[in-house]
Motif scaffolding. Sequence first.
Motif, PDB file in Angstrom:
ATOM      1  N   LYS A  99       0.631  -0.980  -0.071  1.00 45.43           N
ATOM      2  CA  LYS A  99       0.139  -0.109   0.047  1.00 45.43           C
ATOM      3  C   LYS A  99       0.832   1.212   0.135  1.00 45.43           C
ATOM      4  CE  LYS A  99      -3.999  -1.866   2.325  1.00 45.43           C
ATOM      5  NZ  LYS A  99      -4.777  -1.583   3.613  1.00 45.43           N
ATOM      6  N   MET A 100       2.201   1.122   0.078  1.00 42.64           N
ATOM      7  CA  MET A 100       2.991   2.190   0.114  1.00 42.64           C
ATOM      8  C   MET A 100       3.784   2.610  -1.236  1.00 42.64           C
ATOM      9  SD  MET A 100       3.003   3.150   3.185  1.00 42.64           S
ATOM     10  CE  MET A 100       4.308   4.714   3.008  1.00 42.64           C
ATOM     11  N   LYS A 101       3.751   3.873  -1.477  1.00 40.35           N
ATOM     12  CA  LYS A 101       4.613   4.521  -2.580  1.00 40.35           C
ATOM     13  C   LYS A 101       5.809   3.784  -2.652  1.00 40.35           C
ATOM     14  CE  LYS A 101       5.130   8.879  -4.995  1.00 40.35           C
ATOM     15  NZ  LYS A 101       4.657  10.336  -4.910  1.00 40.35           N
ATOM     16  N   ALA A 102       6.481   3.970  -1.418  1.00 39.29           N
ATOM     17  CA  ALA A 102       7.931   3.489  -1.318  1.00 39.29           C
ATOM     18  C   ALA A 102       8.126   1.837  -1.343  1.00 39.29           C
ATOM     19  CB  ALA A 102       8.470   3.807  -0.154  1.00 39.29           C
ATOM     20  N   ALA A 103       7.070   1.204  -1.289  1.00 40.65           N
ATOM     21  CA  ALA A 103       7.000  -0.340  -1.632  1.00 40.65           C
ATOM     22  C   ALA A 103       7.663  -1.114  -0.409  1.00 40.65           C
ATOM     23  CB  ALA A 103       7.664  -0.622  -2.828  1.00 40.65           C
ATOM     24  N   ARG A 104       7.669  -0.333   0.864  1.00 44.22           N
ATOM     25  CA  ARG A 104       8.158  -1.277   1.771  1.00 44.22           C
ATOM     26  C   ARG A 104       7.262  -0.753   2.996  1.00 44.22           C
ATOM     27  NH1 ARG A 104      12.268   3.303   1.784  1.00 44.22           N
ATOM     28  NH2 ARG A 104      12.139   4.519   3.762  1.00 44.22           N
ATOM     29  N   ASP A 105       7.251  -1.655   4.231  1.00 46.59           N
ATOM     30  CA  ASP A 105       6.275  -1.470   5.354  1.00 46.59           C
ATOM     31  C   ASP A 105       6.718  -0.193   5.873  1.00 46.59           C
ATOM     32  OD1 ASP A 105       5.110  -3.970   4.833  1.00 46.59           O
ATOM     33  OD2 ASP A 105       5.973  -4.706   6.550  1.00 46.59           O
ATOM     34  N   HIS A 106       5.718   0.495   6.433  1.00 43.43           N
ATOM     35  CA  HIS A 106       5.718   1.794   7.122  1.00 43.43           C
ATOM     36  C   HIS A 106       5.320   1.853   8.371  1.00 43.43           C
ATOM     37  CE1 HIS A 106       6.233   6.104   7.574  1.00 43.43           C
ATOM     38  NE2 HIS A 106       4.961   6.332   7.530  1.00 43.43           N
ATOM     39  N   GLU A 107       5.914   1.963   9.556  1.00 45.92           N
ATOM     40  CA  GLU A 107       5.396   1.884  10.746  1.00 45.92           C
ATOM     41  C   GLU A 107       4.943   3.460  11.352  1.00 45.92           C
ATOM     42  OE1 GLU A 107       7.654  -0.205  13.584  1.00 45.92           O
ATOM     43  OE2 GLU A 107       7.108  -1.963  12.666  1.00 45.92           O
ATOM     44  N   VAL A 108       3.639   3.632  11.508  1.00 48.29           N
ATOM     45  CA  VAL A 108       3.218   5.015  12.005  1.00 48.29           C
ATOM     46  C   VAL A 108       3.063   5.031  13.489  1.00 48.29           C
ATOM     47  CG1 VAL A 108       1.636   6.836  11.669  1.00 48.29           C
ATOM     48  CG2 VAL A 108       2.276   5.396   9.785  1.00 48.29           C
ATOM     49  N   PRO A 109       3.625   5.619  14.421  1.00 44.10           N
ATOM     50  CA  PRO A 109       3.361   5.843  15.679  1.00 44.10           C
ATOM     51  C   PRO A 109       2.338   6.465  15.771  1.00 44.10           C
ATOM     52  CG  PRO A 109       5.324   7.168  15.435  1.00 44.10           C
ATOM     53  CD  PRO A 109       4.921   6.448  13.878  1.00 44.10           C
ATOM     54  N   LEU A 110       1.255   5.930  16.930  1.00 43.92           N
ATOM     55  CA  LEU A 110      -0.170   7.038  17.005  1.00 43.92           C
ATOM     56  C   LEU A 110      -0.120   7.680  18.178  1.00 43.92           C
ATOM     57  CD1 LEU A 110      -2.136   3.827  15.914  1.00 43.92           C
ATOM     58  CD2 LEU A 110      -1.461   6.007  14.392  1.00 43.92           C
ATOM     59  N   SER A 111      -0.416   8.967  17.928  1.00 42.06           N
ATOM     60  CA  SER A 111      -0.612   9.910  19.250  1.00 42.06           C
ATOM     61  C   SER A 111      -1.821   9.202  20.009  1.00 42.06           C
ATOM     62  CB  SER A 111      -0.771  11.288  18.714  1.00 42.06           C
ATOM     63  OG  SER A 111      -2.107  11.189  18.018  1.00 42.06           O
ATOM     64  N   GLU A 112      -2.019  10.026  21.135  1.00 44.62           N
ATOM     65  CA  GLU A 112      -2.962   9.389  22.164  1.00 44.62           C
ATOM     66  C   GLU A 112      -4.120   9.706  21.459  1.00 44.62           C
ATOM     67  OE1 GLU A 112      -4.247  10.932  26.533  1.00 44.62           O
ATOM     68  OE2 GLU A 112      -2.109  10.665  26.206  1.00 44.62           O
ATOM     69  N   ARG A 113      -4.787  10.985  20.683  1.00 39.37           N
ATOM     70  CA  ARG A 113      -5.835  11.378  20.018  1.00 39.37           C
ATOM     71  C   ARG A 113      -5.977  10.458  18.698  1.00 39.37           C
ATOM     72  NH1 ARG A 113     -10.748  12.625  20.012  1.00 39.37           N
ATOM     73  NH2 ARG A 113     -11.443  13.571  17.951  1.00 39.37           N
ATOM     74  N   ALA A 114      -4.983   9.841  18.102  1.00 38.43           N
ATOM     75  CA  ALA A 114      -5.187   9.024  17.091  1.00 38.43           C
ATOM     76  C   ALA A 114      -5.792   7.709  17.560  1.00 38.43           C
ATOM     77  CB  ALA A 114      -3.856   8.849  16.142  1.00 38.43           C
ATOM     78  N   VAL A 115      -5.402   7.278  18.642  1.00 39.43           N
ATOM     79  CA  VAL A 115      -5.657   6.211  19.211  1.00 39.43           C
ATOM     80  C   VAL A 115      -7.102   6.150  19.656  1.00 39.43           C
ATOM     81  CG1 VAL A 115      -5.462   4.331  21.381  1.00 39.43           C
ATOM     82  CG2 VAL A 115      -3.573   5.041  19.910  1.00 39.43           C
ATOM     83  N   THR A 116      -7.593   7.306  20.276  1.00 35.90           N
ATOM     84  CA  THR A 116      -9.077   7.697  20.746  1.00 35.90           C
ATOM     85  C   THR A 116      -9.725   7.639  19.405  1.00 35.90           C
ATOM     86  OG1 THR A 116      -8.019   8.760  22.557  1.00 35.90           O
ATOM     87  CG2 THR A 116     -10.266   9.559  21.930  1.00 35.90           C
ATOM     88  N   ILE A 117      -9.460   8.291  18.374  1.00 39.58           N
ATOM     89  CA  ILE A 117     -10.236   8.253  17.259  1.00 39.58           C
ATOM     90  C   ILE A 117     -10.382   6.658  16.818  1.00 39.58           C
ATOM     91  CG2 ILE A 117     -10.160   8.713  14.914  1.00 39.58           C
ATOM     92  CD1 ILE A 117      -8.834  11.240  15.359  1.00 39.58           C
ATOM     93  N   LEU A 118      -9.385   5.889  16.857  1.00 42.49           N
ATOM     94  CA  LEU A 118      -9.465   4.770  16.553  1.00 42.49           C
ATOM     95  C   LEU A 118     -10.298   3.770  17.199  1.00 42.49           C
ATOM     96  CD1 LEU A 118      -5.866   3.927  15.191  1.00 42.49           C
ATOM     97  CD2 LEU A 118      -7.902   4.216  13.777  1.00 42.49           C
ATOM     98  N   ARG A 119     -10.241   3.848  18.619  1.00 44.50           N
ATOM     99  CA  ARG A 119     -11.116   3.198  19.582  1.00 44.50           C
ATOM    100  C   ARG A 119     -12.556   3.592  19.284  1.00 44.50           C
ATOM    101  NH1 ARG A 119      -8.031   0.267  22.759  1.00 44.50           N
ATOM    102  NH2 ARG A 119      -5.958   0.949  23.471  1.00 44.50           N
ATOM    103  N   ALA A 120     -12.976   4.754  19.030  1.00 37.67           N
ATOM    104  CA  ALA A 120     -14.126   5.171  18.827  1.00 37.67           C
ATOM    105  C   ALA A 120     -14.766   4.473  17.394  1.00 37.67           C
ATOM    106  CB  ALA A 120     -14.428   6.714  18.988  1.00 37.67           C
ATOM    107  N   THR A 121     -14.108   4.514  16.577  1.00 36.17           N
ATOM    108  CA  THR A 121     -14.298   4.117  15.334  1.00 36.17           C
ATOM    109  C   THR A 121     -14.530   2.632  15.283  1.00 36.17           C
ATOM    110  OG1 THR A 121     -13.267   6.082  14.319  1.00 36.17           O
ATOM    111  CG2 THR A 121     -13.458   4.029  13.028  1.00 36.17           C
ATOM    112  N   GLN A 122     -13.781   2.023  16.114  1.00 35.98           N
ATOM    113  CA  GLN A 122     -13.835   0.470  16.022  1.00 35.98           C
ATOM    114  C   GLN A 122     -15.126  -0.061  16.688  1.00 35.98           C
ATOM    115  OE1 GLN A 122     -10.808  -1.465  18.735  1.00 35.98           O
ATOM    116  NE2 GLN A 122     -10.637  -3.139  17.011  1.00 35.98           N
TER     117      GLN A 122
END
Length: 153
Positions: free
Chosen positions: A73-96
């Motif tokens: 899925k990456m333009k660079a064609a290698r795995d990309h790890e994205v650290p998630l902020s507290e707010r990003a995790v909050t968004i994901l938990r609510a979305t889940q």
Amino acid sequence: MLPARQKLTRGHHAAVGYKELPAIIKRLRAAAGVSARAVEFAALTAARSSEVRGAVWPEIDLDAALWTVPAAKMKAARDHEVPLSERAVTILRATQQQSTSDLVFEGGRHGRPISDTAMTKALRAAGAGDATLHGLRSSFRDWAGDRPITRAM
């Protein structure tokens, strides 16, 4: 520490000035809907809209606060790890809690990702003018480029 900026042959994507971004994010947080959450998540992660739209739950590790975007899925064609902020995790938990498929940001039709158009409308409704979703990456790059370099000891 950041690489030198490259000259673009196609021009820049319209971006939100990073000093104006907190007000945009505040309006996004006040808005209901998946599109506002997807745009906020994109801004928090500096991810491409296609990566956000195509994000699936198996890529997300909420306990480790990490999103691993696979190479395919990456333009660079290698795995990309994205650290998630507290707010990003909050968004994901609510979305889940509302999720009905593997897609993190599902659109109006089951099993289909949210559209770029819906995300762009949410960004514009939050007061971003003619800024583009890709321009959020430019906002992040501009902010990072203006920060003083500090070295960990």
